[in-house]
Write a protein that holds these residues in place. Structure first.
Motif, PDB file in Angstrom:
ATOM      1  N   SER A 154      -9.216  20.299   7.427  1.00 34.28           N
ATOM      2  CA  SER A 154      -8.415  21.396   7.970  1.00 34.28           C
ATOM      3  C   SER A 154      -7.550  22.043   6.891  1.00 34.28           C
ATOM      4  CB  SER A 154      -7.547  20.900   9.126  1.00 34.28           C
ATOM      5  OG  SER A 154      -6.553  19.989   8.673  1.00 34.28           O
ATOM      6  N   VAL A 155      -7.082  21.245   5.928  1.00 41.28           N
ATOM      7  CA  VAL A 155      -6.303  21.811   4.820  1.00 41.28           C
ATOM      8  C   VAL A 155      -7.180  22.736   3.984  1.00 41.28           C
ATOM      9  CG1 VAL A 155      -5.038  21.311   2.692  1.00 41.28           C
ATOM     10  CG2 VAL A 155      -4.705  19.869   4.703  1.00 41.28           C
ATOM     11  N   TYR A 156      -8.388  22.276   3.654  1.00 40.82           N
ATOM     12  CA  TYR A 156      -9.307  23.122   2.886  1.00 40.82           C
ATOM     13  C   TYR A 156      -9.647  24.398   3.654  1.00 40.82           C
ATOM     14  CZ  TYR A 156     -10.353  20.019  -1.041  1.00 40.82           C
ATOM     15  OH  TYR A 156     -10.277  19.263  -2.190  1.00 40.82           O
ATOM     16  N   HIS A 157      -9.874  24.263   4.960  1.00 44.63           N
ATOM     17  CA  HIS A 157     -10.224  25.437   5.758  1.00 44.63           C
ATOM     18  C   HIS A 157      -9.096  26.458   5.768  1.00 44.63           C
ATOM     19  CE1 HIS A 157     -10.521  27.828   9.491  1.00 44.63           C
ATOM     20  NE2 HIS A 157     -11.802  27.858   9.169  1.00 44.63           N
ATOM     21  N   ASN A 158      -7.873  25.996   5.997  1.00 51.98           N
ATOM     22  CA  ASN A 158      -6.745  26.916   6.054  1.00 51.98           C
ATOM     23  C   ASN A 158      -6.463  27.540   4.690  1.00 51.98           C
ATOM     24  OD1 ASN A 158      -6.685  26.044   8.655  1.00 51.98           O
ATOM     25  ND2 ASN A 158      -4.646  25.138   8.584  1.00 51.98           N
ATOM     26  N   MET A 159      -6.672  26.776   3.634  1.00 52.25           N
ATOM     27  CA  MET A 159      -6.507  27.331   2.295  1.00 52.25           C
ATOM     28  C   MET A 159      -7.566  28.393   2.038  1.00 52.25           C
ATOM     29  SD  MET A 159      -5.838  25.413  -1.337  1.00 52.25           S
ATOM     30  CE  MET A 159      -7.353  24.444  -1.367  1.00 52.25           C
ATOM     31  N   GLY A 160      -8.772  28.158   2.536  1.00 49.07           N
ATOM     32  CA  GLY A 160      -9.823  29.166   2.416  1.00 49.07           C
ATOM     33  C   GLY A 160      -9.452  30.447   3.138  1.00 49.07           C
ATOM     34  N   CYS A 161      -8.839  30.309   4.317  1.00 48.35           N
ATOM     35  CA  CYS A 161      -8.396  31.490   5.065  1.00 48.35           C
ATOM     36  C   CYS A 161      -7.335  32.264   4.279  1.00 48.35           C
ATOM     37  CB  CYS A 161      -7.841  31.065   6.421  1.00 48.35           C
ATOM     38  SG  CYS A 161      -9.075  30.419   7.571  1.00 48.35           S
ATOM     39  N   LYS A 173     -14.659  30.823  -0.645  1.00 49.63           N
ATOM     40  CA  LYS A 173     -15.985  30.214  -0.441  1.00 49.63           C
ATOM     41  C   LYS A 173     -15.963  28.735  -0.803  1.00 49.63           C
ATOM     42  CE  LYS A 173     -19.104  31.089  -3.534  1.00 49.63           C
ATOM     43  NZ  LYS A 173     -20.113  31.797  -4.368  1.00 49.63           N
ATOM     44  N   GLU A 174     -15.339  28.401  -1.926  1.00 41.34           N
ATOM     45  CA  GLU A 174     -15.302  27.011  -2.368  1.00 41.34           C
ATOM     46  C   GLU A 174     -14.483  26.153  -1.399  1.00 41.34           C
ATOM     47  OE1 GLU A 174     -16.047  23.590  -4.471  1.00 41.34           O
ATOM     48  OE2 GLU A 174     -17.037  25.556  -4.502  1.00 41.34           O
ATOM     49  N   CYS A 175     -13.379  26.701  -0.909  1.00 37.51           N
ATOM     50  CA  CYS A 175     -12.553  25.960   0.047  1.00 37.51           C
ATOM     51  C   CYS A 175     -13.309  25.712   1.349  1.00 37.51           C
ATOM     52  CB  CYS A 175     -11.256  26.718   0.328  1.00 37.51           C
ATOM     53  SG  CYS A 175     -10.066  26.706  -1.035  1.00 37.51           S
ATOM     54  N   PHE A 176     -13.993  26.731   1.830  1.00 35.64           N
ATOM     55  CA  PHE A 176     -14.757  26.575   3.074  1.00 35.64           C
ATOM     56  C   PHE A 176     -15.915  25.593   2.889  1.00 35.64           C
ATOM     57  CE2 PHE A 176     -13.251  31.055   4.264  1.00 35.64           C
ATOM     58  CZ  PHE A 176     -12.261  30.565   5.103  1.00 35.64           C
ATOM     59  N   ARG A 177     -16.494  25.585   1.680  1.00 32.97           N
ATOM     60  CA  ARG A 177     -17.576  24.631   1.411  1.00 32.97           C
ATOM     61  C   ARG A 177     -17.049  23.201   1.502  1.00 32.97           C
ATOM     62  NH1 ARG A 177     -19.333  21.441  -2.353  1.00 32.97           N
ATOM     63  NH2 ARG A 177     -17.695  22.029  -3.818  1.00 32.97           N
ATOM     64  N   ARG A 190     -19.427  28.927   9.890  1.00 35.27           N
ATOM     65  CA  ARG A 190     -19.389  30.386   9.991  1.00 35.27           C
ATOM     66  C   ARG A 190     -18.438  30.977   8.952  1.00 35.27           C
ATOM     67  NH1 ARG A 190     -18.220  31.122  15.401  1.00 35.27           N
ATOM     68  NH2 ARG A 190     -15.995  31.097  14.929  1.00 35.27           N
ATOM     69  N   SER A 191     -17.286  30.324   8.770  1.00 31.60           N
ATOM     70  CA  SER A 191     -16.327  30.794   7.767  1.00 31.60           C
ATOM     71  C   SER A 191     -16.938  30.716   6.366  1.00 31.60           C
ATOM     72  CB  SER A 191     -15.046  29.954   7.815  1.00 31.60           C
ATOM     73  OG  SER A 191     -14.382  30.107   9.044  1.00 31.60           O
ATOM     74  N   TYR A 192     -17.638  29.618   6.095  1.00 33.07           N
ATOM     75  CA  TYR A 192     -18.244  29.432   4.773  1.00 33.07           C
ATOM     76  C   TYR A 192     -19.313  30.483   4.508  1.00 33.07           C
ATOM     77  CZ  TYR A 192     -21.144  27.419   1.093  1.00 33.07           C
ATOM     78  OH  TYR A 192     -21.884  27.234  -0.057  1.00 33.07           O
ATOM     79  N   LEU A 193     -20.208  30.671   5.439  1.00 29.26           N
ATOM     80  CA  LEU A 193     -21.291  31.640   5.247  1.00 29.26           C
ATOM     81  C   LEU A 193     -20.743  33.064   5.140  1.00 29.26           C
ATOM     82  CD1 LEU A 193     -23.994  30.239   7.711  1.00 29.26           C
ATOM     83  CD2 LEU A 193     -23.889  29.984   5.216  1.00 29.26           C
ATOM     84  N   THR A 194     -19.700  33.346   5.899  1.00 27.39           N
ATOM     85  CA  THR A 194     -19.075  34.668   5.815  1.00 27.39           C
ATOM     86  C   THR A 194     -18.488  34.904   4.433  1.00 27.39           C
ATOM     87  OG1 THR A 194     -18.542  34.657   8.186  1.00 27.39           O
ATOM     88  CG2 THR A 194     -17.279  36.158   6.777  1.00 27.39           C
ATOM     89  N   GLU A 208     -27.978  28.684   1.861  1.00 25.58           N
ATOM     90  CA  GLU A 208     -27.059  27.716   2.447  1.00 25.58           C
ATOM     91  C   GLU A 208     -27.308  27.561   3.944  1.00 25.58           C
ATOM     92  OE1 GLU A 208     -24.750  25.722   0.872  1.00 25.58           O
ATOM     93  OE2 GLU A 208     -25.831  26.460  -0.875  1.00 25.58           O
ATOM     94  N   ALA A 209     -27.602  28.664   4.602  1.00 19.32           N
ATOM     95  CA  ALA A 209     -27.880  28.613   6.031  1.00 19.32           C
ATOM     96  C   ALA A 209     -29.141  27.795   6.308  1.00 19.32           C
ATOM     97  CB  ALA A 209     -28.035  30.028   6.583  1.00 19.32           C
ATOM     98  N   ALA A 210     -30.131  27.945   5.430  1.00 18.66           N
ATOM     99  CA  ALA A 210     -31.378  27.202   5.598  1.00 18.66           C
ATOM    100  C   ALA A 210     -31.158  25.702   5.415  1.00 18.66           C
ATOM    101  CB  ALA A 210     -32.419  27.712   4.598  1.00 18.66           C
ATOM    102  N   LYS A 211     -30.267  25.341   4.510  1.00 16.32           N
ATOM    103  CA  LYS A 211     -30.006  23.921   4.238  1.00 16.32           C
ATOM    104  C   LYS A 211     -29.487  23.194   5.479  1.00 16.32           C
ATOM    105  CE  LYS A 211     -28.853  24.296  -0.698  1.00 16.32           C
ATOM    106  NZ  LYS A 211     -27.752  24.145  -1.687  1.00 16.32           N
TER     107      LYS A 211
END
Length: 278
Positions: A154-161, A173-177, A190-194, A208-211
């Motif tokens: 959740s920390v990585y996700h919010n930092m990505g936002c 992108k790196e944070c969402f990954r 969805r956040s990462y692919l966006t 990445e979506a295929a993976k």
């Protein structure tokens, strides 16, 4: 900026609070800030500099000495700020009791949890760069304060936002990954692919979506939503400027890209300060 009608002396030199870029000119404004921003009450605000400002700019020698003594004694946050509230009878006894309960509940949390709450609070107040700094501090504490994968994700996700709001899509992108590695939820994916797509790499998005087995229909719908959002952004002055900066990146001109991006972000920051008065 003045929050409420001041009945006491206003200083010519303000006390600057960096976290949310606010200038404080009076004891009333200070109390207002302390009361409404409990998640930001730490050593960056409650320190000797504040005591000197109270003494030198507001002439509150007794209050300054008392707060300095409490800081030296490493007293609790509520104990340190109580004299300021008492100075102007800012809160009733019951109001301060309830305030202390909320503050003590926050203070009882693990250090790393308090850091995340602080970062989320800054993000909610559109202080994205400050939020990023706090999130990074939070992640650096992982080895000292044991937390689970959900918390870290959740920390990585919010930092990505926060990075996305700053238009720093590579960092986002790196944070969402990393968030996806910890959480593996649909919303994080969805956040990462966006972010991958907004960074200008549709091929990488497809790979990445295929993976992770994203269906073609789902991927197409996501791209359509992204394009609709991006088209509206590109039509603004800032969007056109950002599109031009991305061209440097596509051409491999790293130095030009970084220089123009720094200027762009500085202009956005200046515009924010002009519009808010902070």
């Amino acid at each position: 900026m003045s929050y409420i009608l001041c009945k006491t002396k206003r200083s010519e030199i303000p006390f600057y609070i960096e976290n949310i870029s606010v200038n404080i000119y009076s004891i009333e404004e200070l109390c207002f800030y302390l009361y409404h921003n409990i998640y930001l009450l730490d050593e960056t605000i409650l320190n000797e500099r504040l005591c000197y400002w109270l003494r030198d700019e507001l002439g509150m020698d007794v209050l300054a000495r008392r707060m300095m003594q409490l800081l030296d004694q490493e007293a609790s946050v509520s104990a340190v700020i109580l004299p300021a509230f008492k100075e102007i009878h800012y809160l009733s006894h019951e109001e301060f009791r309830m305030f202390s309960v909320r503050l003590n509940q926050f203070e009882s949390q693990p250090r790393v949890t308090k850091q995340k709450i602080k970062g989320d609070y800054l993000f909610g107040h559109e202080k994205y760069m400050n939020a990023v700094k706090v999130y990074r501090t939070c992640l650096s504490m992982q080895g000292k304060d044991i937390t689970g994968s959900q918390f870290t994700g959740s920390v990585y996700h919010n930092m990505g936002c926060a990075y996305a709001r700053l238009l720093q899509m590579d960092e986002a992108k790196e944070c969402f990954r990393k968030a996806w590695e910890y959480l593996s939820t649909h919303s994080v994916l969805r956040s990462y692919l966006t972010a991958v797509y907004m960074a200008g790499d549709e091929k990488e998005m497809d790979e990445e979506a295929a993976k992770v087995g994203v269906e073609d229909k789902t991927l197409a719908e996501l791209k359509q939503k992204i394009e609709e959002t991006r088209d509206s952004l590109w039509q603004t002055h800032s969007g056109e400027r950002y599109a031009g900066i991305l061209e440097y990146k596509k051409q491999g001109k790293k130095k030009e890209y970084e220089e123009e991006m720094d200027r762009f972000l500085a202009e956005l920051t200046d515009g924010y300060h002009r519009n808010t008065g902070f």
